[in-house]
Scaffold this active site. Structure first.
Site, PDB file in Angstrom:
ATOM      1  N   ALA A 121      58.549   6.613  27.416  1.00 56.23           N
ATOM      2  CA  ALA A 121      59.010   5.564  26.512  1.00 56.23           C
ATOM      3  C   ALA A 121      60.496   5.352  26.742  1.00 56.23           C
ATOM      4  O   ALA A 121      61.153   6.137  27.424  1.00 56.23           O
ATOM      5  CB  ALA A 121      58.735   5.933  25.056  1.00 56.23           C
ATOM      6  N   LYS A 122      61.007   4.281  26.178  1.00 54.69           N
ATOM      7  CA  LYS A 122      62.455   4.036  26.209  1.00 54.69           C
ATOM      8  C   LYS A 122      62.778   3.035  25.118  1.00 54.69           C
ATOM      9  O   LYS A 122      61.936   2.212  24.724  1.00 54.69           O
ATOM     10  CB  LYS A 122      62.900   3.476  27.566  1.00 54.69           C
ATOM     11  CG  LYS A 122      64.347   3.804  27.906  1.00 54.69           C
ATOM     12  CD  LYS A 122      64.492   5.274  28.281  1.00 54.69           C
ATOM     13  CE  LYS A 122      65.916   5.612  28.720  1.00 54.69           C
ATOM     14  NZ  LYS A 122      66.021   7.002  29.193  1.00 54.69           N
TER      15      LYS A 122
END
Length: 418
Positions: free
Chosen positions: A110-111
């Site tokens: 994720a980011k």
């Protein structure tokens, strides 16, 4: 769209897709599975209003992308940077997926990010901005769903605000919702310098010889680059040049890295350090050194400057610093590159260890953390080197074959619902 109109984020995403396609081709993945691996599981764009000290209001964009959760909860940093966009965040989330799989930790990628320059905001404004951003992405995050961490423009104080905002909504303290927290809130010993330490471990593994006298240039003197320079100097390397956004400095006999860090802490910039000569930013990348550590942002090494790079070993402290076109040029020139998804994995490894300590309500000593980090980094490097040799691949190609292959295997084993 002309090349001038393509954002750095779009270029990063194109690079990420190219690397995925190359690995998928080598793994023989079918088109449907390739499409699944190329497509983020969830992408969220939010408006983040922030009240300024003068009473006015700014509205900036925030993002959170969960690329893949087949192997475990999503994991990835949150950056505050004016150039952040949904393309960049998607690319970074994809790289995090392969990184977690490569080093064998049970996370997906994720980011997150907010398109803002934190230097233009007061501490109170940044707190309000952070808490509002977290409130907007609240449905996505949680210790069993998605665990943020610091990235460019954020730090342990940012993580403390995120943890508190989430905990207030939950009604009880939830330290495991973020990693990279301050120690009193459940942070882990060894987390602050973990990415830098991992870069050092990767570099010393790739050198294959004594570090004494090895010349080093470090592009980017922030959290990762400054720490990596210090750890490499402590190991016996001779750090001859470093840079930040303000400029670069050079000392052929070796920089006093500790002295330079003190100067940066006082002045806020590398430029002007008295015990070194000024150097152009482009010149640093092209110095005749044994080891180059690009530790700034994406796309630093391109097809244009790659032919002039003389370092025989590049260890990527940043995410996506080398474009695919530059990769081909450097490979043809015999340059060895330890790729980002391996070289800078120290941060997510110790983030994982912090999360485990939070979940189990236990704590480990700094020496235990460092030993676990070293074992995981050296094991991953050994596996990548072995696959590269067996299949006649570059280290980057081998790393992606391993990472993508493990995620693809998880997809196959879980099946498709419904």
């Amino acid at each position: 769209m002309t090349p001038a109109q393509i954002s750095a984020g779009q270029e990063a995403l194109e690079s990420a897709h190219f690397q995925l396609d190359s690995a998928a081709e080598r793994l023989g993945l079918d088109d449907g599975l390739r499409a699944m691996l190329a497509t983020p599981r969830r992408s969220l764009t939010v408006a983040v209003p922030v009240r300024r000290e003068d009473g006015s209001m700014d509205v900036v964009q925030g993002f959170r992308v969960q690329h893949n959760v087949s192997r475990g909860p999503a994991k990835g940093g949150i950056r505050f940077h004016p150039a952040t966009d949904i393309h960049e965040v998607t690319a970074l989330a994809m790289w995090m997926t392969w990184k977690c799989a490569l080093v064998g930790i049970p996370y997906g990628g994720a980011k997150g990010g907010v398109a803002v320059d934190p230097a233009g905001y007061t501490t109170r404004e940044l707190e309000r901005l952070t808490r509002r951003y977290v409130n907007e992405i609240l449905p996505l995050i949680g210790p069993d769903k998605d665990i943020p961490a610091p990235d460019v423009g954020t730090d342990e104080q940012t993580m403390a605000w995120i943890m508190d905002t989430y905990s207030v909504n939950a009604g009880y303290a939830v330290p495991g919702v973020v990693t990279g927290k301050p120690m009193p809130l459940g942070g882990s010993l060894g987390r602050a310098g973990a990415t830098s330490r991992g870069v050092q471990i990767a570099a010393l593994s790739a050198l294959g010889r004594s570090p004494e006298g090895v010349t080093v240039a470090v592009q980017g003197f922030g959290k990762v680059g400054a720490g990596a320079a210090q750890y490499l100097a402590d190991a016996g390397c001779k750090v001859v040049a470093v840079s930040d956004v303000t400029g670069a400095v050079y000392a052929p006999d070796g920089l006093d890295v500790a002295g330079l860090r003190a100067w940066v802490a006082e002045s806020g910039q590398v430029r002007g350090y008295r015990d070194a000569d000024a150097l152009g930013l482009d010149e640093l990348l092209e110095l005749d050194v044994d080891l180059l550590v690009p530790a700034a942002l994406e796309g630093a090494i391109t097809e244009a400057n790659a032919p002039r790079i003389r370092a025989r070993l590049i260890v990527e402290g940043a995410n996506g610093p080398t474009t695919p076109e530059a990769d081909r040029v450097l490979a043809a020139n015999g340059t060895t590159i330890v790729p980002d998804i391996l070289a800078n994995a120290g941060g997510v490894i110790v983030s994982y260890l912090e999360w485990v300590q939070n979940i189990q309500a236990c704590s480990w000593s700094e020496s235990q953390i460092e030993r676990k980090l070293r074992d995981m980094m050296e094991s991953a490097y050994g596996e990548v080197k072995s696959v590269a040799a067996e299949r006649d691949l570059t280290l980057r190609e081998a790393a992606h074959v391993i990472g993508v292959g493990r995620v693809a295997e998880a997809h196959r084993m879980r099946g498709l619902y419904p």
